[in-house]
Design a protein around this motif. Structure first.
Motif, PDB file in Angstrom:
ATOM      1  N   THR A 174      -3.969 -13.134-106.713  1.00 11.67           N
ATOM      2  CA  THR A 174      -3.443 -12.392-107.769  1.00 11.67           C
ATOM      3  C   THR A 174      -2.699 -12.855-108.848  1.00 11.67           C
ATOM      4  O   THR A 174      -1.844 -13.984-108.410  1.00 11.67           O
ATOM      5  CB  THR A 174      -3.330 -12.013-107.121  1.00 11.67           C
ATOM      6  OG1 THR A 174      -2.012 -10.150-108.528  1.00 11.67           O
ATOM      7  CG2 THR A 174      -1.328 -12.027-106.880  1.00 11.67           C
ATOM      8  N   VAL A 183      -7.255 -10.921-108.105  1.00  7.61           N
ATOM      9  CA  VAL A 183      -7.030  -9.051-107.690  1.00  7.61           C
ATOM     10  C   VAL A 183      -6.265  -8.947-108.889  1.00  7.61           C
ATOM     11  O   VAL A 183      -5.067  -9.145-109.071  1.00  7.61           O
ATOM     12  CB  VAL A 183      -6.881  -8.492-106.086  1.00  7.61           C
ATOM     13  CG1 VAL A 183      -5.834  -7.338-106.001  1.00  7.61           C
ATOM     14  CG2 VAL A 183      -7.362  -8.874-104.917  1.00  7.61           C
ATOM     15  N   ASP A 221     -10.071  -3.939-107.891  1.00  8.47           N
ATOM     16  CA  ASP A 221      -9.470  -5.282-106.793  1.00  8.47           C
ATOM     17  C   ASP A 221      -9.343  -4.591-105.900  1.00  8.47           C
ATOM     18  O   ASP A 221      -9.605  -4.945-104.887  1.00  8.47           O
ATOM     19  CB  ASP A 221      -9.470  -6.312-108.081  1.00  8.47           C
ATOM     20  CG  ASP A 221      -9.970  -6.782-108.490  1.00  8.47           C
ATOM     21  OD1 ASP A 221     -11.280  -6.804-108.903  1.00  8.47           O
ATOM     22  OD2 ASP A 221      -9.876  -7.266-109.804  1.00  8.47           O
ATOM     23  N   GLN A 222      -7.669  -3.966-106.087  1.00  2.67           N
ATOM     24  CA  GLN A 222      -7.348  -3.606-105.109  1.00  2.67           C
ATOM     25  C   GLN A 222      -7.617  -2.523-103.623  1.00  2.67           C
ATOM     26  O   GLN A 222      -7.542  -3.462-102.323  1.00  2.67           O
ATOM     27  CB  GLN A 222      -5.760  -3.134-104.864  1.00  2.67           C
ATOM     28  CG  GLN A 222      -5.107  -4.240-105.920  1.00  2.67           C
ATOM     29  CD  GLN A 222      -3.539  -3.008-106.479  1.00  2.67           C
ATOM     30  OE1 GLN A 222      -3.208  -2.406-105.686  1.00  2.67           O
ATOM     31  NE2 GLN A 222      -3.274  -2.806-106.908  1.00  2.67           N
ATOM     32  N   GLN A 223      -9.110  -2.152-104.107  1.00  4.73           N
ATOM     33  CA  GLN A 223      -9.985  -1.163-102.543  1.00  4.73           C
ATOM     34  C   GLN A 223     -10.202  -2.391-101.916  1.00  4.73           C
ATOM     35  O   GLN A 223     -10.111  -2.117-100.885  1.00  4.73           O
ATOM     36  CB  GLN A 223      -9.683   0.095-103.755  1.00  4.73           C
ATOM     37  CG  GLN A 223      -9.262   1.022-104.598  1.00  4.73           C
ATOM     38  CD  GLN A 223      -9.248   1.718-104.504  1.00  4.73           C
ATOM     39  OE1 GLN A 223     -10.820   1.952-105.323  1.00  4.73           O
ATOM     40  NE2 GLN A 223      -8.766   3.351-105.569  1.00  4.73           N
ATOM     41  N   GLN A 233      -8.766  -4.327 -99.804  1.00  4.93           N
ATOM     42  CA  GLN A 233      -7.937  -3.580 -98.623  1.00  4.93           C
ATOM     43  C   GLN A 233      -9.290  -3.469 -98.007  1.00  4.93           C
ATOM     44  O   GLN A 233      -9.426  -3.249 -96.490  1.00  4.93           O
ATOM     45  CB  GLN A 233      -7.726  -2.572 -98.979  1.00  4.93           C
ATOM     46  CG  GLN A 233      -7.361  -1.032 -97.742  1.00  4.93           C
ATOM     47  CD  GLN A 233      -5.946  -1.244 -97.177  1.00  4.93           C
ATOM     48  OE1 GLN A 233      -4.768  -2.372 -97.973  1.00  4.93           O
ATOM     49  NE2 GLN A 233      -6.342  -1.673 -96.031  1.00  4.93           N
ATOM     50  N   LEU A 242      -2.992  -6.194 -98.211  1.00  2.00           N
ATOM     51  CA  LEU A 242      -2.472  -5.468 -99.220  1.00  2.00           C
ATOM     52  C   LEU A 242      -2.510  -7.055 -99.391  1.00  2.00           C
ATOM     53  O   LEU A 242      -1.338  -7.345-100.618  1.00  2.00           O
ATOM     54  CB  LEU A 242      -2.536  -5.225 -99.983  1.00  2.00           C
ATOM     55  CG  LEU A 242      -3.494  -3.458-100.213  1.00  2.00           C
ATOM     56  CD1 LEU A 242      -2.195  -2.294-100.873  1.00  2.00           C
ATOM     57  CD2 LEU A 242      -4.305  -3.793-101.300  1.00  2.00           C
ATOM     58  N   GLN A 281       0.447  -1.469-103.867  1.00  2.00           N
ATOM     59  CA  GLN A 281       0.704  -2.708-104.288  1.00  2.00           C
ATOM     60  C   GLN A 281       0.764  -3.661-103.362  1.00  2.00           C
ATOM     61  O   GLN A 281       0.329  -3.635-102.237  1.00  2.00           O
ATOM     62  CB  GLN A 281       3.062  -2.411-104.905  1.00  2.00           C
ATOM     63  CG  GLN A 281       3.061  -1.562-105.522  1.00  2.00           C
ATOM     64  CD  GLN A 281       2.343  -1.907-107.032  1.00  2.00           C
ATOM     65  OE1 GLN A 281       2.554  -3.183-107.736  1.00  2.00           O
ATOM     66  NE2 GLN A 281       1.748  -0.766-107.061  1.00  2.00           N
ATOM     67  N   ILE A 282       0.103  -4.668-103.960  1.00  2.00           N
ATOM     68  CA  ILE A 282      -0.110  -6.003-103.545  1.00  2.00           C
ATOM     69  C   ILE A 282       1.549  -6.948-103.418  1.00  2.00           C
ATOM     70  O   ILE A 282       2.201  -6.991-103.419  1.00  2.00           O
ATOM     71  CB  ILE A 282      -0.894  -6.742-104.460  1.00  2.00           C
ATOM     72  CG1 ILE A 282      -2.020  -6.576-104.896  1.00  2.00           C
ATOM     73  CG2 ILE A 282      -0.779  -8.446-104.198  1.00  2.00           C
ATOM     74  CD1 ILE A 282      -3.251  -6.524-103.719  1.00  2.00           C
TER      75      ILE A 282
END
Length: 218
Positions: A89, A114, A119-121, A124, A130, A215-216
């Protein structure tokens, strides 16, 4: 939070994968838990058979073939069987360190970024968390930068300890982890029907809220 180091059992599994015949298409687990790899599935009901995906089933399988093009012999087999995908990221110090170490060792890899909720989903779903950076080496996924763990797994996958890349090698640009959404269809420019002829609007359909995107972490 630092991820738990791989156990001895995990290292043994990776060693078995590294020694697996290139022609193996099936993983066979016996009633005693012993694992063998073969190009023909068994019909013994006491054994469990799992089909193997090509190139170790990593996140960057579709990029493994072009990555292997033009590589020296020392890198062709590990890249084809255990492709490396780095997930990062922006503005992430550990991501920069992981990228530099892979490049210093001369590991060809695909980098996925990400940057969006989609992208986060996807992160996961792929890694179960994350945390960035994450890496997949074949089917083995590791979350968080742990140099000793990453390098040991690369050793077991057969990657040279020192760079064997040809002079002038360039890594590909970062691609989004999630596939981009399809473009919206153009709006219908026909005139709207008059109030007298317009059909009644259907009642709104309730939708389930997915809540805020986590949150990442790194």
């Amino acid at each position: 939070m630092r991820p738990t180091p791989p156990t001895a059992a995990l290292l043994l599994m990776l060693a078995a994968l590294a020694a697996m015949p290139a022609s193996a298409q099936y993983k066979v687990i016996g009633p005693d838990g012993r694992v063998t790899y073969t190009d023909r599935p068994t019909t013994d009901p006491a054994h469990r058979v799992q089909a193997l995906r090509k190139s170790g089933a990593g996140a960057g399988d579709d990029a493994a073939a072009p990555l292997a093009t033009g590589l020296p012999q020392a890198l062709r087999q590990p890249v084809a069987r255990f492709p490396v995908t780095l997930i990062t990221t922006p503005d992430c110090g550990p991501c920069d360190t992981a990228r530099q170490q892979l490049q210093r060792r001369g590991v060809p890899y695909t980098e996925l970024g990400v940057a969006t909720p989609e992208d986060q989903q996807a992160l996961q779903r792929l890694t179960g968390g994350l945390t960035v950076p994450s890496v997949s080496i074949g089917s083995q996924v590791m979350r968080g930068w742990q140099e000793s763990d990453w390098m040991a797994t690369l050793d077991l996958a057969g990657y040279p300890k020192e760079s064997a890349l040809p002079k002038g090698w360039r890594w590909a640009a970062v691609r989004p982890l999630a596939a981009p959404r399809p473009a919206a269809e153009p709006a219908d420019e026909r005139p709207a029907p008059s109030a007298a002829t317009a059909p009644a609007a259907p009642p709104p359909v309730p939708t389930e809220s997915i809540g805020p995107v986590p949150q990442i972490r790194f």
